[in-house]
Design a protein around this motif. Structure first.
Motif, PDB file in Angstrom:
ATOM      1  N   GLU A 224       4.629  -4.619   5.354  1.00 19.88           N
ATOM      2  CA  GLU A 224       4.880  -5.572   4.283  1.00 19.88           C
ATOM      3  C   GLU A 224       5.170  -4.819   2.991  1.00 19.88           C
ATOM      4  OE1 GLU A 224       2.131  -9.395   5.534  1.00 19.88           O
ATOM      5  OE2 GLU A 224       1.302  -7.883   4.180  1.00 19.88           O
ATOM      6  N   ASN A 225       5.788  -5.494   2.073  1.00 22.93           N
ATOM      7  CA  ASN A 225       6.073  -4.928   0.762  1.00 22.93           C
ATOM      8  C   ASN A 225       4.750  -4.499   0.105  1.00 22.93           C
ATOM      9  OD1 ASN A 225       6.781  -4.454  -1.945  1.00 22.93           O
ATOM     10  ND2 ASN A 225       8.252  -6.132  -1.994  1.00 22.93           N
ATOM     11  N   PRO A 226       4.584  -3.216  -0.245  1.00 23.48           N
ATOM     12  CA  PRO A 226       3.321  -2.742  -0.804  1.00 23.48           C
ATOM     13  C   PRO A 226       3.135  -3.042  -2.288  1.00 23.48           C
ATOM     14  CG  PRO A 226       4.842  -0.924  -0.679  1.00 23.48           C
ATOM     15  CD  PRO A 226       5.551  -2.111  -0.081  1.00 23.48           C
ATOM     16  N   VAL A 227       4.122  -3.675  -2.921  1.00 22.22           N
ATOM     17  CA  VAL A 227       4.070  -3.910  -4.370  1.00 22.22           C
ATOM     18  C   VAL A 227       3.864  -5.404  -4.625  1.00 22.22           C
ATOM     19  CG1 VAL A 227       5.235  -3.518  -6.568  1.00 22.22           C
ATOM     20  CG2 VAL A 227       5.671  -1.980  -4.642  1.00 22.22           C
ATOM     21  N   PRO A 228       2.618  -5.825  -4.920  1.00 21.33           N
ATOM     22  CA  PRO A 228       2.355  -7.269  -5.053  1.00 21.33           C
ATOM     23  C   PRO A 228       3.163  -7.923  -6.166  1.00 21.33           C
ATOM     24  CG  PRO A 228       0.484  -5.961  -5.844  1.00 21.33           C
ATOM     25  CD  PRO A 228       1.411  -5.020  -5.149  1.00 21.33           C
TER      26      PRO A 228
END
Length: 382
Positions: A224-228
């Motif tokens: 998943e995209n690691p940057v919230p």
């Protein structure tokens, strides 16, 4: 003066300038600002004179020189101000928390209008690039509270969504990246866009994460995209399907080929896979900003020439998803101070919103972006 009052004044001035020539309504409760006469004030210094003086005083550069903590809205103050705006606008402006940063700070989203056409503005992806959040609040305040027929008509035709501060942890630390001490070493070829202490949110806007460079290289490590912060922007964009996304940043003190200081630069998608319709809308919006901002506020605009093709950058990613997408880069080396920068950001957002509401955006000639002069260089080594 309380900062809320300052933003209200800025928003009123920006709105009066942008909407002074509006033809959407017949009323004109707020006339354009009168021009000063020579007797009322001395001639303004030229752009070069102002820029050279600011350089001598050391007021331009990488750090937030001349900007104290009291000059900027802390994140809790931003949330409180948006909540007050929601109340004072009688619900014309609605506010919600779309997520939290890694350090637990709230990320706020605001909405004004009830029209079928949705548009999205985001700001402060990079924590050391201030004034855009304040500009967004000023614009939202004007659109939510101005007692004008053309403003009411705008709210009827479009819905403006805004995330004034995408990266609150970076803002608190006055750093470009978010707060993620365990972020790996920077490796752009692998899809790792990091600096010590965190990830760069403006490299992680791919709508389909499995198409991202990082996933393709390390799918098991980054499913998943690691940057919230970037995820929240993408999730909102997917939900509202905006006509365009305006991404507000702050650049260094650049000059054009004549040596004149640049007040702001405009960028549009550079990725070759951007659909033609999205590219057309992006260039139409860029043209509208280039044409109209100098009409409402003295400013020198150029093309943002540092734009690359990387598909995860916001200006490319949102266009790849089919939306118009424009980058607005306020300069540190401008003719004015904090109030000017806040006002010019607010006016950029108001110009874009009004052009969308009155339909003139769709009449703009996208090929005219070729007339926008390019940035030439920077006055200091950033």
């Amino acid at each position: 003066m309380e900062r809320r009052g300052v933003l209200k004044l800025v928003g009123g001035a920006a709105g009066a300038a942008v909407f002074g020539a509006s033809t959407m309504g017949n009323e004109a409760e707020e006339p354009p600002r009168p021009e000063r006469t020579d007797e009322e004030s001395p001639p303004e210094p030229s752009r070069n004179e102002k820029g050279e003086e600011r350089l001598r005083r050391g007021e331009v550069g990488h750090e937030l020189v001349g900007v104290g903590a009291h000059d900027l809205l802390a994140n809790d103050e931003l949330g409180e101000l948006l909540s007050r705006l929601e109340r004072e606008s009688d619900g014309a402006v609605s506010v919600e928390v779309v997520g939290e940063s890694n350090e637990g700070r709230e990320i706020h989203s605001a909405r004004v209008g009830e029209g079928d056409v949705d548009v999205l503005a985001i700001a402060e992806q990079h924590g050391h690039e201030p004034f855009q959040a304040e500009g967004h609040v000023a614009a939202l305040g004007y659109l939510g509270t101005a007692d004008r027929s053309d403003v009411r008509e705008l709210r009827r035709r479009i819905t403006l969504h805004a995330i004034p501060r995408v990266n609150p942890d970076g803002f608190a630390a006055r750093q470009r990246v978010n707060h993620a001490p365990d972020a790996p070493e920077n490796d752009p070829e692998a899809g790792l866009h990091t600096r010590e202490g965190g990830w760069d949110p403006n490299r992680y806007h791919r709508y389909d994460w499995e198409e991202s460079t990082l996933y393709r290289n390390r799918p098991e490590e980054y499913p998943e995209n690691p940057v919230p912060e970037s995820r929240y922007v993408v999730e909102l964009a997917k939900e509202i399907d905006p006509e365009w996304v305006l991404d507000c940043h702050r650049q260094g003190p650049h000059v054009d080929s004549n040596g004149d200081l640049i007040d702001a630069s405009i960028g549009w998608p550079q990725n070759p896979d951007v659909p033609a319709d999205a590219q057309k809308r992006s260039q139409q919006l860029a043209t509208v900003l280039y044409d109209r901002l100098p009409e409402v506020e003295e400013c020198h605009l150029t093309e943002f020439t540092a734009a690359g093709e990387y598909p995860g950058i916001a200006r490319n990613a949102h266009a790849l998803a089919g939306h118009g997408s424009v980058l607005f880069e306020m300069s540190t080396g401008t003719r004015g101070g904090i109030g000017y920068r806040i006002q010019l950001t607010a006016e950029a957002l108001l110009v874009a919103a009004l052009a969308t509401a009155d339909g003139s955006l769709h009449d703009a000639d996208p090929s005219r972006v070729e007339e926008i002069p390019a940035e030439w260089g920077t006055t200091v080594n950033l």
